[in-house]
Motif scaffolding. Structure first.
Motif, mmCIF file in Angstrom:
data_model
loop_
_atom_site.group_PDB
_atom_site.id
_atom_site.type_symbol
_atom_site.label_atom_id
_atom_site.label_comp_id
_atom_site.label_asym_id
_atom_site.label_seq_id
_atom_site.Cartn_x
_atom_site.Cartn_y
_atom_site.Cartn_z
ATOM 1 N N ARG A 120 -38.288 23.469 -1.889
ATOM 2 C CA ARG A 120 -39.335 23.470 -2.926
ATOM 3 C C ARG A 120 -40.225 24.706 -2.841
ATOM 4 N N ASP A 121 -40.581 25.106 -1.635
ATOM 5 C CA ASP A 121 -41.480 26.242 -1.461
ATOM 6 C C ASP A 121 -40.830 27.578 -1.834
ATOM 7 N N LYS A 122 -39.511 27.586 -1.926
ATOM 8 C CA LYS A 122 -38.810 28.825 -2.268
ATOM 9 C C LYS A 122 -38.555 28.959 -3.766
ATOM 10 N N ILE A 123 -38.783 27.886 -4.495
ATOM 11 C CA ILE A 123 -38.528 27.888 -5.934
ATOM 12 C C ILE A 123 -39.693 28.571 -6.650
ATOM 13 N N ALA A 124 -39.371 29.359 -7.655
ATOM 14 C CA ALA A 124 -40.389 30.091 -8.406
ATOM 15 C C ALA A 124 -41.408 29.133 -9.006
ATOM 16 N N PRO A 125 -42.675 29.558 -9.098
ATOM 17 C CA PRO A 125 -43.718 28.660 -9.628
ATOM 18 C C PRO A 125 -43.392 28.089 -10.997
ATOM 19 N N GLU A 126 -42.803 28.918 -11.878
ATOM 20 C CA GLU A 126 -42.522 28.443 -13.233
ATOM 21 C C GLU A 126 -41.396 27.406 -13.260
ATOM 22 N N ALA A 127 -40.640 27.292 -12.164
ATOM 23 C CA ALA A 127 -39.529 26.328 -12.114
ATOM 24 C C ALA A 127 -39.879 25.086 -11.304
ATOM 25 N N GLN A 128 -41.118 24.982 -10.843
ATOM 26 C CA GLN A 128 -41.491 23.867 -9.985
ATOM 27 C C GLN A 128 -41.367 22.513 -10.690
ATOM 28 N N ASP A 129 -41.789 22.421 -11.944
ATOM 29 C CA ASP A 129 -41.694 21.140 -12.654
ATOM 30 C C ASP A 129 -40.240 20.727 -12.846
ATOM 31 N N ALA A 130 -39.401 21.695 -13.207
ATOM 32 C CA ALA A 130 -37.979 21.398 -13.362
ATOM 33 C C ALA A 130 -37.377 20.970 -12.033
ATOM 34 N N TYR A 131 -37.783 21.640 -10.952
ATOM 35 C CA TYR A 131 -37.245 21.305 -9.637
ATOM 36 C C TYR A 131 -37.643 19.892 -9.226
ATOM 37 N N TYR A 132 -38.871 19.512 -9.511
ATOM 38 C CA TYR A 132 -39.313 18.169 -9.147
ATOM 39 C C TYR A 132 -38.501 17.121 -9.907
ATOM 40 N N GLN A 133 -38.291 17.336 -11.184
ATOM 41 C CA GLN A 133 -37.576 16.365 -12.007
ATOM 42 C C GLN A 133 -36.098 16.261 -11.658
ATOM 43 N N LEU A 134 -35.470 17.407 -11.474
ATOM 44 C CA LEU A 134 -34.018 17.444 -11.368
ATOM 45 C C LEU A 134 -33.499 17.385 -9.935
ATOM 46 N N VAL A 135 -34.338 17.747 -8.967
ATOM 47 C CA VAL A 135 -33.865 17.845 -7.589
ATOM 48 C C VAL A 135 -34.733 17.034 -6.627
ATOM 49 N N LEU A 136 -36.000 17.397 -6.510
ATOM 50 C CA LEU A 136 -36.825 16.826 -5.451
ATOM 51 C C LEU A 136 -37.079 15.337 -5.639
ATOM 52 N N TYR A 137 -37.538 14.935 -6.814
ATOM 53 C CA TYR A 137 -37.847 13.518 -6.995
ATOM 54 C C TYR A 137 -36.627 12.627 -6.810
ATOM 55 N N PRO A 138 -35.517 12.890 -7.500
ATOM 56 C CA PRO A 138 -34.381 11.979 -7.302
ATOM 57 C C PRO A 138 -33.864 11.972 -5.870
ATOM 58 N N ALA A 139 -33.896 13.125 -5.184
ATOM 59 C CA ALA A 139 -33.406 13.166 -3.813
ATOM 60 C C ALA A 139 -34.355 12.441 -2.862
ATOM 61 N N LYS A 140 -35.638 12.790 -2.929
ATOM 62 C CA LYS A 140 -36.599 12.230 -1.977
ATOM 63 C C LYS A 140 -36.889 10.759 -2.256
ATOM 64 N N ALA A 141 -37.025 10.400 -3.526
ATOM 65 C CA ALA A 141 -37.303 9.003 -3.857
ATOM 66 C C ALA A 141 -36.104 8.119 -3.528
#
Length: 989
Positions: free
Chosen positions: A559-580
């Motif tokens: 997450r910390d390596k992802i560009a700021p403008e892509a953070q929302d997309a990363y949360y929706q598509l990667v971080l939330y489904p994986a971590k939750a």
């Protein structure tokens, strides 16, 4: 879990002015039409933007409204990418250095270029949804064969310059570029292989419904316009709208108008006939009368007719037939009585279509859904007119129920598929998160496509979010399934990630999303239970926790390596489904440990209860961020589905935790001992504490847990009575838990079977733990093989064979990342004829079996449905050169092929399935709740074989029917040590 293969993220093809014919339009992701966009000028290239200016976009104002609208989207997209304004001009004059957009026969601009022989449209003219992109005389031409063909061409350019189809629905950032050029050339996109491709918004309360009411004020055209655009950018064309609490045509009369303007074909769900939403009926139930064609034909027909008349001016695919009120079976009579009623319904509906449209019903697109009970009617011979599209269905959990029947291959109306990646209903809910892997989708949709189900694919996607990835794949795959064979799935995943987040972390992201969905498929969140994975056998629960933690940690670290403008997309598509997903899985695994450890009296049971509660709070916070803060609150309420605490198929009223137990520590420290492979503990059990058998070949290590049942701490000592027993520690201080690893010094051990004892001592308390060891001669072979010296359970991954022998008409192929492990073995082609073992594809596995007598072999196959009920679903297995046994996955066992009458199963010798004692992989240590092949995503077939001599043998697996998919083989299943995955696979040599 998988040996990764690295593929090219994008295939760059040097182009001149020659014609390029694309195989598919899974574009911008490395498949199909080569990328024609570049950031530097080359000879003959066309500049869309650069040097401070952007090209004008010319569109004939008399072209389709959807084309004009999409042209304006292209202008906006160019500006988003380059920062330069691309003016859209309504004109019938060709302006120099411009993008010329239009539909053949509808645009004067395109027709003039055709008449002047500037462009050749012979390859697309009259075709369904095809387009051409070509540089001509300093202009760029986007010409479509029809309305959607042109729109797809426009959005093809948009995606390739850097605007993802998911820019709105997943907040994917636009890829910036100061200059945009189209390489000189001519690019032709043929028609899609699947004619109608779309989604069904369903099960949309509470999440989607609360979201759209908060953001748009309801299920209205303001919301649907975004959905229509997404579909078109994905090159899809068909929609079943939300229907739980809304009526598409009535809630906002502009819904259907806007759909038509965009170019979306509208339909209604499998139980909403004649363009009428179910809510339209419930709102006027008294006016229409009973939903019963026998007693109220006049009222129902009038209701149907009104729906047709309202929507006849639009592009529709009309659902015909009739089910009961509210997605249930129609009628209370026998199947035969209900079929007679259904026949009257369809005849009446066809008469209404003729009346309203004023033409032969055969000229009006219609579909009939063969869903749930309707499948029985079809199997009993019920049918509809030849011009009606037959829509077959899956089992609600992603396994198709029928391949395309041979008798329907030439059907005028064609065949389609209704498929679920979301489910509210039986066998159980599957709603909250994405639990569908791309390898599974490819395997099932390939089976449908190759057998002729290629005219319509409609996918139940629930709330649409968070099912973005499977939606993306299915819509792209539908354009040309042949473009993504099984060994290209990883390419797709990497390219999907690169298309959204860039190439730098594409493989890492692809790995995370592949794993979280794969692990979810082991056990979907809504059917999690504390009794699924074994806490005591094969370190199974620990291994699963470790895998889930690993994927969640990687997602968080990236997450910390992802560009700021892509953070929302990363949360929706990667971080939330994986971590939750990881959190929910660990909640049940930690609760399982809590339950077992509480029974054993361990004070550490309370720590696991605390971990469960901690994870529960994390789950809440993850959802709250999604619903309130992410993307500045854009997705408020979208993640509202209850997903913890299911006790039946339907959604609970609120999230709740599994049962937890608290241990009240005894006043003083007190030792307890537990051993691997047993849920008992000592002192306190009448049984002996015995470790699983050690054998020289497998060289295992097993654990002994020394734990505290009271307050404070205690010291213990451990000693073995044989010098060849090695202990990781011989003394220690225990406040809660300590683990001793036990292994064997094989050099000190004589051949044969040996016994030893380990004593665990705390003051006056001694707990003996017994050790049984086998050291016999190892097999003398240079080949890799499977087995052990103790005649204990062992597992073989299907893809780790010794030999793969092609059959007369088919062969076994590796299906990477499909199933629980790294791969499965499937058949190519899946349309091959059934075979006898003598000419069938064969997989051979070398196995060491140390004892003579009967041995049980479990074949783990994907739970493929009864896709060809007249024949069954068969596979054969043999040992060495013995005659293979044929197993029918749907009907039982058949002794030998020579006794099998494929035309009349009743005449064949069907063997009674073996008792459940053989199904150790299906059992769990503390119970068997919620277990079946659908939930487990695996079906076990048990076979007994006779071992005549100890030693090396060849296990042979034969394809009989081509739809079979083999995942795993378990030999000597041992119910003494039951587990979900079975004994870990260990290959020797």
């Amino acid at each position: 879990m998988r040996n990764k293969q690295k593929f090219f993220v994008c295939l760059m093809v040097a182009l001149s002015s020659m014609s390029i014919k694309a195989n598919s339009i899974v574009d911008g992701l490395g498949f199909g039409m080569p990328s024609y966009i570049q950031q530097t000028r080359s000879e003959g290239s066309f500049r869309i933007a650069g040097n401070g200016t952007a090209a004008k976009i010319c569109v004939d104002p008399s072209d389709w409204k959807g084309v004009v609208r999409a042209a304006n989207d292209l202008g906006d997209d160019v500006c988003k990418v380059s920062g330069l304004s691309a003016k859209v001009i309504s004109t019938t004059s060709i302006l120099s250095s411009s993008v010329i957009v239009g539909t053949i026969g509808k645009s004067k601009l395109i027709d003039r270029l055709v008449s002047e022989k500037k462009i050749d449209v012979s390859e697309i003219q009259g075709k369904w949804e095809s387009f051409l992109i070509q540089t001509v005389d300093g202009n760029l031409v986007i010409a479509g064969s029809d309305k959607r063909g042109t729109i797809y061409g426009i959005y093809d350019v948009s995606e390739k310059i850097g605007v993802s189809p998911w820019y709105w629905w997943a907040d994917v950032p636009v890829k910036k570029s100061e200059a945009i050029y189209v390489k000189s050339g001519r690019y032709i996109q043929p028609s899609p292989k699947v004619k109608y491709r779309g989604i069904f918004i369903n099960d949309e309360e509470p999440s989607f419904g609360q979201w759209t009411r908060a953001k748009f004020g309801g299920f209205n055209s303001k919301m649907y316009s975004h959905m229509f655009e997404l579909l078109l950018r994905l090159k899809a064309n068909y929609l079943w709208p939300a229907m739980w609490s809304s009526a598409f045509n009535e809630d906002d009369p502009m819904n259907s108008v806007v759909a038509d303007e965009y170019g979306i074909v509208m339909g209604t769900s499998h139980h909403e006939p004649m363009m009428r939403a179910h809510k339209e009926y419930t709102r006027r139930r008294k006016e229409v009368g009973p939903w019963d064609y026998i007693v109220n034909r006049e009222g129902v027909d009038r209701f149907f007719q009104e729906g047709l008349e309202r929507n006849k001016a639009y592009d529709n695919l009309i659902t015909i037939g009739m089910r009961g009120d509210g997605d249930v079976a129609m009628g209370k009579g026998s199947d035969e009585e209900n079929m007679a009623t259904l026949d009257s319904v369809i005849k009446g509906q066809r008469e209404l279509i003729h009346k309203v449209y004023g033409k032969d019903p055969a000229e009006v697109p219609q579909t009939w859904a063969i869903f749930t009970e309707v499948q029985r009617y079809y199997d009993k011979g019920f049918t509809v007119p030849d011009d009606v599209l037959l829509m077959f269905c899956d089992n609600n959990w992603g396994y198709i129920r029928r391949i395309g029947p041979a008798k329907e291959k030439e059907r005028k109306g064609g065949m389609g598929l209704y498929y679920h990646i979301d489910m509210n209903g039986g066998p159980w809910n599957d709603r909250w998160i994405n639990t569908t892997t791309i390898p599974k989708l490819r395997e099932q949709f390939n089976l449908a496509y190759q057998t002729g189900i290629d005219d319509l694919w409609i996918v139940n996607v629930g709330d649409l979010k968070p099912k973005e990835l499977p939606i993306d794949f299915i819509m792209r795959y539908a354009w040309n399934p042949d473009a993504i064979p099984a060994n290209k799935v990883w390419d797709y995943m990497v390219n999907w990630a690169a298309g959204i987040f860039g190439e730098r972390y594409a493989e890492e992201i692809a790995d995370i999303v592949s794993k979280y969905s794969k692990y979810n498929l082991w056990r979907k969140p809504e059917v999690q239970a504390t009794t699924v994975f074994s806490v005591v056998n094969h370190l199974e629960a620990d291994r699963v926790i470790s895998l889930w933690r690993d994927v969640a940690t990687k997602a968080e670290a990236l997450r910390d390596k992802i560009a700021p403008e892509a953070q929302d997309a990363y949360y929706q598509l990667v971080l939330y489904p994986a971590k939750a997903s990881a959190g929910v899985a660990e909640i049940y695994l930690a609760a399982a440990k809590n339950n077992l450890y509480a029974e054993q009296g361990r004070v550490s049971a309370n720590d696991y209860a605390g971990r469960v509660r901690e994870l529960f709070e994390i789950d809440k916070k993850l959802g709250e961020y999604y619903n309130t803060s992410m993307a500045n609150g854009k997705w408020k309420n979208m993640m509202k589905d209850v997903h913890l605490g299911y006790v039946k198929w339907s959604m609970p009223k609120k999230d709740s935790l599994p049962n937890l137990k608290e241990v009240v520590p005894e006043e003083f420290p007190k030792m307890g001992v537990a051993v691997e492979g047993c849920i008992k503990s000592w002192p306190g059990s009448d049984n002996k504490a015995i470790l699983p058998t050690f054998d020289w070949l497998s060289n295992q290590s097993y654990y002994i847990d020394v734990f505290n049942r009271g307050n404070g701490s205690f010291r213990f000592k451990a000693r073995a009575n044989k010098s060849w027993v090695k202990l990781s520690q011989t003394k220690g201080t225990v406040e809660k838990d300590a683990r001793i690893q036990v292994s064997i010094d094989w050099g000190k051990l004589p051949f044969g079977e040996s016994e030893a004892m380990i004593e665990i001592v705390q003051k006056q308390v001694t707990v003996p733990v017994y050790v049984h060891v086998v050291k016999t001669e190892l097999p003398k072979t240079q080949e890799p093989y499977w087995g052990n010296l103790a005649n204990a359970e062992f597992s073989i991954p299907a893809n780790q064979y010794n030999a793969n022998i092609a059959g007369k008409n088919a062969r076994w192929i590796v299906l990477p990342d499909l199933g629980r492990d790294e791969a499965c073995m499937g058949i190519q082609p899946v349309t091959a004829p059934s075979a006898e073992p003598r000419n069938a594809p064969c997989l051979e596995y070398k196995v060491f079996l140390p004892k003579v007598g009967k041995t049980t072999v479990c074949l783990g196959i994907l739970p493929t449905q009864d896709v060809y009920p007249q024949r069954g679903l068969r596979i054969a297995m043999g040992l060495d050169n013995n005659e293979p046994q044929i197993i029918d996955a749907r009907k039982g066992f058949v002794d030998t092929f020579s006794e099998y009458n494929s035309k009349n199963l009743a005449k064949s010798k069907v063997l009674k399935p073996l008792p459940s004692r053989n199904r150790s992989i299906k059992l769990i240590a503390t119970g068997q709740s919620r277990r079946n092949e659908v939930f487990d995503n695996l079906r076990w077939l048990d076979v007994e074989v006779e071992v005549l001599e100890p030693g090396m043998h060849t296990l042979k697996i034969f394809m009989i029917d081509p739809e079979i998919v083999l995942e795993k083989i378990v030999v000597n299943p041992d119910n003494k040590y039951p587990s979900y995955f079975g004994a870990p696979s260990v290959r020797h040599n």
